[in-house]
Design an enzyme around this catalytic site. Structure first.
Site: not given
Length: 216
Positions: A77, A95, A97, A116, A157, A212
């Site tokens: 990837e 990344h 799955h 939110y 994916h 925040y």
């Protein structure tokens, strides 16, 4: 870039990759993690269980994708990771799955704004159209879904998120998986439709997020 900096970044990358397995976001060698160090991109190798990775397994490529360090082949990837580094200020990419996120990616074209925390990813999370893994087509689909966002789903994916650090990229992945789980849970109750947040409500949250945390 010093060797010491590269070694520290690789250790952090491996720790993050192992965390995706421990936290159930990937199975086996699925998913991948990368971090940018100067003009280099450190990335998990293809098909190697994360618990086996050592400092001697460091894999690095330049922004053109040319491998400059390591004997193991980089993740398949790699095109997705490089597209993010070329077009965003990202310092790290995760990344996965993840189960609930992958399920949602097969149901909708955008994760309904059930919570939110979508504002923390830049707004409603889009689903990139399906393309074969490891292809430039998938990388292009992903990049369009990430426009003004720091995370997206990949249809049938998984997930992609990025951030200023590995911790931030991972936290965004975990939040995305959690939001997907919440929506699937709420949407599964017969006779009820989940209430969703409006664009104005998400914008209000995004503004509040600016202040925040602890003051610097």
């Amino acid at each position: 870039m010093t060797q010491d900096a590269i070694e520290r970044a690789w250790d952090a990358l491996v720790d993050t990759a192992r965390r995706t397995v421990t936290d159930g976001l990937v199975v086996g060698t699925s998913g991948n993690v990368s971090a940018r160090v100067g003009d280099l991109v450190l990335v998990t190798p293809s098909g190697v269980p994360y618990h086996r990775l050592t400092p001697a397994d460091t894999v690095a490529v330049d922004l053109d994708g040319t491998q400059v360090r390591g004997r193991l082949a980089p993740t398949s990837e790699l095109p997705m990771h490089l597209e993010i580094y070329r077009h965003t200020p990202a310092r790290a990419v995760v990344h996965t799955h993840a189960v609930h996120a992958t399920a949602v990616s097969a149901l909708v074209t955008e994760l309904p704004p059930i919570h939110y925390m979508a504002a923390a990813l830049g707004g409603p999370v889009r689903v990139a159209p399906y393309a074969l893994y490891g292809t430039e087509e998938l990388a292009g689909n992903m990049l369009r879904a990430l426009d003004d966002r720091t995370g997206c789903l990949l249809r049938n994916h998984g997930t992609v998120t990025y951030g200023d650090s590995l911790d931030q990229a991972y936290d965004r992945t975990a939040q995305l998986e959690w939001m997907c789980r919440v929506w699937l849970t709420a949407a599964s109750v017969p006779g009820h439709a989940p209430s969703l947040l409006s664009a104005a409500e998400l914008h209000e949250v995004a503004e509040k997020f600016r202040g925040y945390g602890q003051p610097r």
